[in-house]
Design an enzyme around this catalytic site. Sequence first.
Site, mmCIF file in Angstrom:
data_model
loop_
_atom_site.group_PDB
_atom_site.id
_atom_site.type_symbol
_atom_site.label_atom_id
_atom_site.label_comp_id
_atom_site.label_asym_id
_atom_site.label_seq_id
_atom_site.Cartn_x
_atom_site.Cartn_y
_atom_site.Cartn_z
ATOM 1 N N HIS A 210 -15.434 -15.308 -26.826
ATOM 2 C CA HIS A 210 -16.517 -15.485 -25.864
ATOM 3 C C HIS A 210 -16.014 -16.266 -24.657
ATOM 4 C CE1 HIS A 210 -20.225 -17.805 -24.519
ATOM 5 N NE2 HIS A 210 -20.356 -16.575 -24.063
ATOM 6 N N ASN B 280 -10.662 -2.698 -8.496
ATOM 7 C CA ASN B 280 -10.344 -3.728 -9.480
ATOM 8 C C ASN B 280 -11.627 -4.406 -9.933
ATOM 9 O OD1 ASN B 280 -7.397 -3.534 -8.864
ATOM 10 N ND2 ASN B 280 -8.079 -4.360 -6.900
ATOM 11 N N TYR C 159 -8.281 -1.210 -3.801
ATOM 12 C CA TYR C 159 -9.307 -2.224 -4.087
ATOM 13 C C TYR C 159 -10.205 -1.827 -5.255
ATOM 14 C CZ TYR C 159 -7.751 -3.647 0.537
ATOM 15 O OH TYR C 159 -6.978 -4.008 1.618
ATOM 16 N N ASP D 19 -6.243 -1.335 -10.410
ATOM 17 C CA ASP D 19 -5.739 -0.046 -9.945
ATOM 18 C C ASP D 19 -4.218 0.019 -10.048
ATOM 19 O OD1 ASP D 19 -4.565 -1.126 -7.499
ATOM 20 O OD2 ASP D 19 -6.545 -1.059 -6.578
#
Length: 142
Positions: free
Chosen positions: A22, A132, A130, A30
């Site tokens: 947790h 990600n 971008y 990418d």
Amino acid sequence: MLKGIDPLLSPELLATLRAMGHGDEIAIVDGNYPALEHARRLVRLDGHHLVPVLNAILSVMPVDDFVPEAIFRSVVGGKPDQIDPVHQEIIDCCAMHEPKVPVTKLIGADFYNRVKAAHTVVQTGEPRLYANVILRKGVIYP
């Protein structure tokens, strides 16, 4: 092969997801991301796009609901309000699995630093820039 388990979830990735606790975070990045340099642990899923991998992971991993922000995405350099198609796909995929958890934007160094601190980085073959995302693991309630 396992019944009910997305085949994108490789044995290594399944073991990693199970081992995470947790509050641990997993970054899915990418194909252009400097994952080898930034990862404490690296799982490669070359040849697969980011959103199907995100969908597979969210099919088995709960997202943390103890914090106000548990899903993060990168932004287009210098344009934090721009939403590219891949960002919308990330938002839509997350909303399908975790409708109450917003996707938070992280800019540049803030995103990189969070990836460097992540439990694991999953590098996809996603060609879009971008593309990600970071997920913070939650709990399974009894």
